[in-house]
Scaffold this motif. Structure first.
Motif, PDB file in Angstrom:
ATOM      1  N   MET A  88      15.173  29.472  -0.377  1.00  0.00           N
ATOM      2  CA  MET A  88      14.882  30.564  -1.301  1.00  0.00           C
ATOM      3  C   MET A  88      13.997  31.632  -0.682  1.00  0.00           C
ATOM      4  SD  MET A  88      16.651  30.191  -3.987  1.00  0.00           S
ATOM      5  CE  MET A  88      15.909  31.409  -5.057  1.00  0.00           C
ATOM      6  N   SER A  89      13.208  31.246   0.341  1.00  0.00           N
ATOM      7  CA  SER A  89      12.347  32.236   0.990  1.00  0.00           C
ATOM      8  C   SER A  89      13.145  33.320   1.706  1.00  0.00           C
ATOM      9  CB  SER A  89      11.420  31.543   1.990  1.00  0.00           C
ATOM     10  OG  SER A  89      12.172  30.883   2.986  1.00  0.00           O
ATOM     11  N   ARG A  90      14.429  33.083   1.937  1.00  0.00           N
ATOM     12  CA  ARG A  90      15.252  34.109   2.579  1.00  0.00           C
ATOM     13  C   ARG A  90      15.272  35.389   1.752  1.00  0.00           C
ATOM     14  NH1 ARG A  90      20.971  31.559   3.517  1.00  0.00           N
ATOM     15  NH2 ARG A  90      21.365  33.702   4.185  1.00  0.00           N
ATOM     16  N   VAL A  91      15.232  35.262   0.427  1.00  0.00           N
ATOM     17  CA  VAL A  91      15.247  36.437  -0.446  1.00  0.00           C
ATOM     18  C   VAL A  91      13.968  36.561  -1.273  1.00  0.00           C
ATOM     19  CG1 VAL A  91      17.745  36.591  -0.591  1.00  0.00           C
ATOM     20  CG2 VAL A  91      16.540  35.104  -2.178  1.00  0.00           C
ATOM     21  N   PRO A  96      20.004  33.187  -2.020  1.00  0.00           N
ATOM     22  CA  PRO A  96      20.059  33.416  -0.571  1.00  0.00           C
ATOM     23  C   PRO A  96      21.456  33.769  -0.069  1.00  0.00           C
ATOM     24  CG  PRO A  96      18.823  31.422  -1.066  1.00  0.00           C
ATOM     25  CD  PRO A  96      19.446  31.868  -2.343  1.00  0.00           C
ATOM     26  N   GLU A  97      22.480  33.238  -0.738  1.00  0.00           N
ATOM     27  CA  GLU A  97      23.862  33.537  -0.386  1.00  0.00           C
ATOM     28  C   GLU A  97      24.580  34.102  -1.609  1.00  0.00           C
ATOM     29  OE1 GLU A  97      25.603  33.447   2.377  1.00  0.00           O
ATOM     30  OE2 GLU A  97      23.982  32.657   3.635  1.00  0.00           O
ATOM     31  N   PRO A  98      25.435  35.113  -1.432  1.00  0.00           N
ATOM     32  CA  PRO A  98      26.224  35.564  -2.577  1.00  0.00           C
ATOM     33  C   PRO A  98      27.155  34.451  -3.035  1.00  0.00           C
ATOM     34  CG  PRO A  98      26.968  36.618  -0.539  1.00  0.00           C
ATOM     35  CD  PRO A  98      25.723  35.873  -0.210  1.00  0.00           C
ATOM     36  N   PRO A  99      27.440  34.376  -4.328  1.00  0.00           N
ATOM     37  CA  PRO A  99      28.341  33.326  -4.809  1.00  0.00           C
ATOM     38  C   PRO A  99      29.744  33.496  -4.228  1.00  0.00           C
ATOM     39  CG  PRO A  99      27.956  34.959  -6.519  1.00  0.00           C
ATOM     40  CD  PRO A  99      27.011  35.294  -5.410  1.00  0.00           C
ATOM     41  N   ASP A 100      30.482  32.395  -4.166  1.00  0.00           N
ATOM     42  CA  ASP A 100      31.868  32.475  -3.690  1.00  0.00           C
ATOM     43  C   ASP A 100      32.678  33.434  -4.541  1.00  0.00           C
ATOM     44  OD1 ASP A 100      31.305  30.644  -1.706  1.00  0.00           O
ATOM     45  OD2 ASP A 100      31.898  28.921  -2.926  1.00  0.00           O
ATOM     46  N   ARG A 101      32.382  33.461  -5.823  1.00  0.00           N
ATOM     47  CA  ARG A 101      33.006  34.436  -6.715  1.00  0.00           C
ATOM     48  C   ARG A 101      32.019  34.762  -7.828  1.00  0.00           C
ATOM     49  NH1 ARG A 101      35.131  32.135 -11.396  1.00  0.00           N
ATOM     50  NH2 ARG A 101      35.049  29.846 -11.456  1.00  0.00           N
ATOM     51  N   ASP A 102      32.106  35.977  -8.345  1.00  0.00           N
ATOM     52  CA  ASP A 102      31.249  36.376  -9.456  1.00  0.00           C
ATOM     53  C   ASP A 102      31.675  35.624 -10.718  1.00  0.00           C
ATOM     54  OD1 ASP A 102      30.082  38.173  -7.729  1.00  0.00           O
ATOM     55  OD2 ASP A 102      31.309  39.864  -8.380  1.00  0.00           O
ATOM     56  N   ARG A 122      12.882  40.772  14.196  1.00  0.00           N
ATOM     57  CA  ARG A 122      11.981  41.266  13.159  1.00  0.00           C
ATOM     58  C   ARG A 122      12.718  41.264  11.821  1.00  0.00           C
ATOM     59  NH1 ARG A 122       8.685  46.326  15.930  1.00  0.00           N
ATOM     60  NH2 ARG A 122       8.067  45.199  17.830  1.00  0.00           N
ATOM     61  N   PRO A 123      12.060  40.831  10.753  1.00  0.00           N
ATOM     62  CA  PRO A 123      12.754  40.687   9.469  1.00  0.00           C
ATOM     63  C   PRO A 123      13.116  42.028   8.847  1.00  0.00           C
ATOM     64  CG  PRO A 123      10.407  40.275   9.198  1.00  0.00           C
ATOM     65  CD  PRO A 123      10.648  40.423  10.672  1.00  0.00           C
ATOM     66  N   GLU A 124      14.239  42.032   8.129  1.00  0.00           N
ATOM     67  CA  GLU A 124      14.621  43.189   7.333  1.00  0.00           C
ATOM     68  C   GLU A 124      13.813  43.171   6.041  1.00  0.00           C
ATOM     69  OE1 GLU A 124      19.069  44.349   7.799  1.00  0.00           O
ATOM     70  OE2 GLU A 124      18.998  42.160   7.612  1.00  0.00           O
ATOM     71  N   PRO A 125      13.792  44.303   5.313  1.00  0.00           N
ATOM     72  CA  PRO A 125      13.004  44.359   4.061  1.00  0.00           C
ATOM     73  C   PRO A 125      13.387  43.251   3.094  1.00  0.00           C
ATOM     74  CG  PRO A 125      13.739  46.559   4.688  1.00  0.00           C
ATOM     75  CD  PRO A 125      14.397  45.605   5.641  1.00  0.00           C
ATOM     76  N   GLY A 126      12.364  42.589   2.557  1.00  0.00           N
ATOM     77  CA  GLY A 126      12.571  41.557   1.557  1.00  0.00           C
ATOM     78  C   GLY A 126      13.069  40.231   2.090  1.00  0.00           C
TER      79      GLY A 126
END
Length: 366
Positions: A150-153, A90-96, A225-229
């Motif tokens: 997790m439903s966010r993505v 749901p959130e990008p990691p702080d760092r890869d 309205r939700p964005e795709p996915g």
């Protein structure tokens, strides 16, 4: 929060390649940004002796979440040339990050699954039909269930109905039956309502008393309205769930506080957690956020084979074991492998010794 979703990671022996990276689409050129991120991680994996086939399996999965709009990430795991698990974050990691080791580095993925709150959303819009269709009004109803965050993505199936306004009372009766079933079968904690005031209010008036405590009506009735996915009412749900634990985790935490009040030495700190997992006695692993575990652990091939030193494992009769530089990976494997759950709480809300505690399955002996 239950950890069954991590099962595939421990079904085969290591070594495992673990990647956690930002795959957001809210950039001018997301494909180029993702390619640059992956190249850096790929070089790191190969430099740490990951084989080409395993790295190739990861590469095939990188960016497979392109249909998901906005900010997000991916956690991907591969071993012995095959993809083991790939999930959106749901959130990008702080760092890869990229790691090749005997244990999958699953802590970041597990934490992003929490607090794992089951919910349902109901959005109702009033639609004016064209003159050619008689100029009448219909209600457009969207119904979706999910587990936050997790439903966010990875939102659940969304059901859409178009109903003539005069047919709403009967449709509302059917919808309420579905909601009652979802609350009972899926332990749905919140049913969030938004949209046309008349429809939403009539639904609330008809709701059975046992369901009223689960309803939350958005004050102004409006929602994006939700964005795709993405999940229906994602922004609104974020405000409702901020800082909240699931009811199940809250009950588990209360039980831990009771055990801690009587015998803190059995449940608080890394030493107590290791001892509990060695005996398969932990019902839940409790971690402070942010996670800061400074001590390394020693582990063997089984989830219960972990210790604070190699000498301890040797004393248990183990001949094959290693020092695990990622203690979070060892603790998550121990929890998942012994059917323990995971609860994450902010440090300022409940500070834990070493940032770690356990809830025991059995009553602590007096």
């Amino acid at each position: 929060m239950k950890l069954q979703f991590l099962g595939p990671l421990y079904a085969h022996p290591g070594p495992v390649a673990s990647v956690c990276l930002d795959t957001s689409r809210d950039l001018d050129d997301p494909e180029r940004a993702l390619d640059l991120r992956w190249r850096k991680l790929r070089r790191s994996l190969l430099a740490h002796d990951a084989d080409e086939a395993t790295v190739g399996a990861l590469e095939a999965a990188v960016g497979s979440d392109r249909e998901v709009a906005g900010r997000h990430g991916q956690a991907i795991f591969a071993a012995h040339g095959s993809l083991v698990l790939a999930e959106g974050l749901p959130e990008p990691p702080d760092r890869d990050t990229a790691r090749f080791g005997m244990l999958p580095d699953a802590l970041a993925l597990a934490l992003q699954h929490g607090p794992d709150i089951p919910y349902a959303t109901v959005a109702i819009r009033r639609v004016h039909l064209a003159e050619a269709a008689g100029g009448e009004e219909e209600l457009q109803l969207d119904f979706e269930t999910g587990r936050w965050p997790m439903s966010r993505v990875a939102p659940g199936a969304r059901v859409r109905h178009r109903i003539p306004v005069e047919g709403w009372p009967k449709e509302a009766e059917q919808l309420l039956a579905e909601l009652v079933a979802a609350v009972s079968a899926e332990a749905v904690e919140l049913v969030v309502l938004a949209g046309d005031p008349w429809s939403v209010n009539s639904l609330l008036r008809s709701a059975p008393k046992k369901l009223l405590g689960n309803f939350v009506k958005l004050k102004d009735g409006h929602y994006r309205r939700p964005e795709p996915g993405r999940a229906l009412m994602e922004e609104e749900l974020g405000l409702l769930f901020e800082g909240r634990l699931s009811d199940h985790d809250r009950h588990q935490l209360d039980a831990y506080l009771g055990q801690h009040a009587r015998h803190p030495e059995y449940v608080d700190g890394l030493d107590a957690a290791v001892a509990a997992f060695q005996r398969g006695q932990a019902r839940a692993l409790i971690l402070n956020l942010p996670v800061r575990i400074s001590r390394h652990l020693w582990v063997g091939t089984a989830p219960t084979q972990l210790a604070l030193s190699g000498e301890d494992l040797n004393a248990f009769g183990l001949n094959y074991y290693w020092e695990e530089p990622a203690p979070g990976a060892a603790l998550i494997r121990a929890a998942a492998g012994t059917q323990a759950e995971l609860i994450a709480v902010p440090e300022d809300e409940l500070p834990l010794e070493d940032g770690v505690a356990v809830l025991l399955r059995y009553t602590v002996p007096e």
